[in-house]
Design a protein around this motif. Structure first.
Motif, PDB file in Angstrom:
ATOM      1  N   SER A 110     -19.235 -22.684  49.575  1.00 48.82           N
ATOM      2  CA  SER A 110     -19.362 -23.870  48.553  1.00 48.82           C
ATOM      3  C   SER A 110     -17.925 -23.648  47.952  1.00 48.82           C
ATOM      4  N   PHE A 111     -17.453 -24.847  47.376  1.00 50.15           N
ATOM      5  CA  PHE A 111     -15.824 -25.125  46.494  1.00 50.15           C
ATOM      6  C   PHE A 111     -16.027 -25.616  45.168  1.00 50.15           C
ATOM      7  N   GLU A 112     -14.753 -25.727  44.597  1.00 54.49           N
ATOM      8  CA  GLU A 112     -15.397 -26.737  43.651  1.00 54.49           C
ATOM      9  C   GLU A 112     -13.920 -27.369  44.321  1.00 54.49           C
ATOM     10  N   ALA A 113     -14.066 -29.274  43.622  1.00 57.21           N
ATOM     11  CA  ALA A 113     -13.063 -30.352  43.626  1.00 57.21           C
ATOM     12  C   ALA A 113     -12.865 -31.579  43.202  1.00 57.21           C
ATOM     13  N   GLY A 114     -12.122 -32.185  42.328  1.00 55.13           N
ATOM     14  CA  GLY A 114     -12.113 -33.006  41.742  1.00 55.13           C
ATOM     15  C   GLY A 114     -11.773 -34.263  43.131  1.00 55.13           C
ATOM     16  N   HIS A 115     -11.664 -36.030  42.712  1.00 57.29           N
ATOM     17  CA  HIS A 115     -11.448 -36.872  43.548  1.00 57.29           C
ATOM     18  C   HIS A 115     -11.270 -37.632  42.516  1.00 57.29           C
ATOM     19  N   ALA A 116     -10.228 -38.883  43.360  1.00 57.81           N
ATOM     20  CA  ALA A 116     -10.962 -40.598  42.198  1.00 57.81           C
ATOM     21  C   ALA A 116     -10.808 -41.423  43.235  1.00 57.81           C
ATOM     22  N   LEU A 117     -11.809 -42.663  43.393  1.00 57.87           N
ATOM     23  CA  LEU A 117     -11.795 -43.337  44.210  1.00 57.87           C
ATOM     24  C   LEU A 117     -11.297 -44.312  44.181  1.00 57.87           C
ATOM     25  N   HIS A 118      -9.198 -44.880  44.705  1.00 59.11           N
ATOM     26  CA  HIS A 118      -8.926 -45.846  44.451  1.00 59.11           C
ATOM     27  C   HIS A 118      -9.611 -47.144  44.597  1.00 59.11           C
ATOM     28  N   GLY A 119      -9.472 -48.271  43.579  1.00 69.20           N
ATOM     29  CA  GLY A 119     -10.920 -49.383  44.277  1.00 69.20           C
ATOM     30  C   GLY A 119     -11.847 -49.602  43.956  1.00 69.20           C
ATOM     31  N   ASP A 148     -15.352 -49.967  42.942  1.00 66.00           N
ATOM     32  CA  ASP A 148     -16.439 -50.128  41.845  1.00 66.00           C
ATOM     33  C   ASP A 148     -16.990 -49.583  40.566  1.00 66.00           C
ATOM     34  N   GLY A 149     -16.939 -48.554  40.408  1.00 68.91           N
ATOM     35  CA  GLY A 149     -18.005 -47.632  39.354  1.00 68.91           C
ATOM     36  C   GLY A 149     -17.128 -46.437  39.472  1.00 68.91           C
ATOM     37  N   LYS A 150     -18.067 -46.061  38.783  1.00 71.46           N
ATOM     38  CA  LYS A 150     -17.374 -44.331  37.736  1.00 71.46           C
ATOM     39  C   LYS A 150     -16.302 -44.083  38.333  1.00 71.46           C
ATOM     40  N   CYS A 151     -16.486 -43.331  39.563  1.00 72.37           N
ATOM     41  CA  CYS A 151     -15.713 -42.710  40.842  1.00 72.37           C
ATOM     42  C   CYS A 151     -14.531 -43.257  40.409  1.00 72.37           C
ATOM     43  N   ARG A 152     -14.353 -44.034  40.159  1.00 73.90           N
ATOM     44  CA  ARG A 152     -13.222 -44.188  40.292  1.00 73.90           C
ATOM     45  C   ARG A 152     -12.179 -43.721  39.248  1.00 73.90           C
ATOM     46  N   ASN A 153     -12.345 -42.960  38.520  1.00 74.96           N
ATOM     47  CA  ASN A 153     -12.481 -41.899  37.256  1.00 74.96           C
ATOM     48  C   ASN A 153     -11.882 -40.450  38.265  1.00 74.96           C
ATOM     49  N   LEU A 154     -11.097 -40.076  37.617  1.00 79.87           N
ATOM     50  CA  LEU A 154     -11.004 -38.414  37.929  1.00 79.87           C
ATOM     51  C   LEU A 154     -12.211 -37.307  37.720  1.00 79.87           C
ATOM     52  N   ASN A 192      -6.114 -39.599  47.997  1.00 79.74           N
ATOM     53  CA  ASN A 192      -5.255 -41.073  49.260  1.00 79.74           C
ATOM     54  C   ASN A 192      -4.499 -41.237  48.584  1.00 79.74           C
ATOM     55  N   LYS A 193      -3.442 -40.227  49.936  1.00 82.75           N
ATOM     56  CA  LYS A 193      -2.116 -40.562  49.496  1.00 82.75           C
ATOM     57  C   LYS A 193      -1.035 -41.971  49.836  1.00 82.75           C
ATOM     58  N   ASN A 194      -2.582 -42.776  49.973  1.00 84.25           N
ATOM     59  CA  ASN A 194      -1.573 -43.862  50.173  1.00 84.25           C
ATOM     60  C   ASN A 194      -2.017 -44.856  49.196  1.00 84.25           C
ATOM     61  N   THR A 195      -2.245 -44.687  48.113  1.00 84.74           N
ATOM     62  CA  THR A 195      -2.727 -45.027  46.899  1.00 84.74           C
ATOM     63  C   THR A 195      -1.403 -45.118  45.685  1.00 84.74           C
ATOM     64  N   PRO A 196      -2.028 -45.858  44.749  1.00 81.79           N
ATOM     65  CA  PRO A 196      -1.490 -45.280  43.201  1.00 81.79           C
ATOM     66  C   PRO A 196      -1.205 -44.081  42.617  1.00 81.79           C
ATOM     67  N   HIS A 197      -2.600 -43.126  43.228  1.00 77.06           N
ATOM     68  CA  HIS A 197      -3.100 -42.020  43.158  1.00 77.06           C
ATOM     69  C   HIS A 197      -1.463 -41.611  42.911  1.00 77.06           C
ATOM     70  N   LEU A 198      -0.889 -41.357  44.598  1.00 82.21           N
ATOM     71  CA  LEU A 198      -0.188 -40.501  44.491  1.00 82.21           C
ATOM     72  C   LEU A 198       1.235 -40.012  43.984  1.00 82.21           C
ATOM     73  N   TYR A 235      -6.973 -40.910  53.416  1.00 86.10           N
ATOM     74  CA  TYR A 235      -8.578 -41.472  53.545  1.00 86.10           C
ATOM     75  C   TYR A 235      -9.178 -41.008  52.506  1.00 86.10           C
ATOM     76  N   GLN A 236      -9.459 -42.253  51.870  1.00 83.35           N
ATOM     77  CA  GLN A 236     -10.598 -42.715  50.306  1.00 83.35           C
ATOM     78  C   GLN A 236     -11.082 -41.200  50.642  1.00 83.35           C
ATOM     79  N   PRO A 237     -10.707 -40.281  49.368  1.00 84.17           N
ATOM     80  CA  PRO A 237     -11.372 -38.914  49.548  1.00 84.17           C
ATOM     81  C   PRO A 237     -13.189 -39.077  49.284  1.00 84.17           C
ATOM     82  N   THR A 238     -13.890 -39.647  49.713  1.00 79.25           N
ATOM     83  CA  THR A 238     -15.760 -39.633  49.872  1.00 79.25           C
ATOM     84  C   THR A 238     -15.766 -38.919  50.313  1.00 79.25           C
ATOM     85  N   THR A 239     -17.571 -38.128  50.512  1.00 82.06           N
ATOM     86  CA  THR A 239     -18.039 -37.449  51.176  1.00 82.06           C
ATOM     87  C   THR A 239     -18.028 -37.387  52.565  1.00 82.06           C
TER      88      THR A 239
END
Length: 150
Positions: free
Chosen positions: A11-20, A22-28, A80-86, A104-108
């Motif tokens: 187990s581990f704890e981590a955060g992410h945001a999905l750039h682009g 269209d749902g809540k997971c675009r947020n941190l 994802n280092k290839n997005t404005p999240h950089l 890559y997009q940091p999806t599961t």
């Protein structure tokens, strides 16, 4: 000789945001991830070997997965280092936060592919990675099977 599957849970704890997205997971946001690693092999038959009867020592599997995944991703923010999240990632890093930049997009789904590559390269030659399950929430997970990814 019989083939046996051995599974260890991490187990581990981590955060992410999905750039682009269209749902809540675009947020941190963050997750309590559970990773199930299953390897397959034959138990060691040499009774002079200290690992006699084992496919792989659970401690050896633990070291591989902790080194490659848990110790790296635990309490991190994944972008994802290839997005404005950089820009945000750079700011967080400069403030002392653990930030991981991926290609890559940091999806599961994409994380489990990355994890499979990292674990496979560290396994002994006589042990194969059989499958991974990465659980993101109590009701959502992704699975990876070697037989479907050869």
């Amino acid at each position: 000789m019989s083939k046996i599957r051995i599974t260890k849970q991490f187990s581990f704890e981590a955060g992410h945001a999905l750039h682009g997205y269209d749902g809540k997971c675009r947020n941190l946001h963050g997750h309590s991830y559970y990773l199930y690693v299953t390897v397959i092999g034959s138990p060691i038959q040499d009774d002079k070997n200290v690992k006699h009867g084992m496919v792989i020592d659970f401690g050896d599997l633990k070291k591989i997965v902790k080194d490659e995944i848990v110790d790296v991703f635990d309490h991190s923010m994944i972008f994802n280092k290839n997005t404005p999240h950089l820009e945000l990632a750079t700011d967080l890093k400069n403030r002392g936060h653990n930030v991981i930049l991926v290609d890559y997009q940091p999806t599961t789904e994409m994380m489990i592919i990355d994890f499979a590559k990292k674990i496979k390269k560290r396994l002994p030659n006589n042990i194969e990675l059989h499958s991974l399950k990465l659980q993101e929430t109590a009701t959502s997970f992704a699975e990876w099977y070697a037989s479907e990814n050869e």
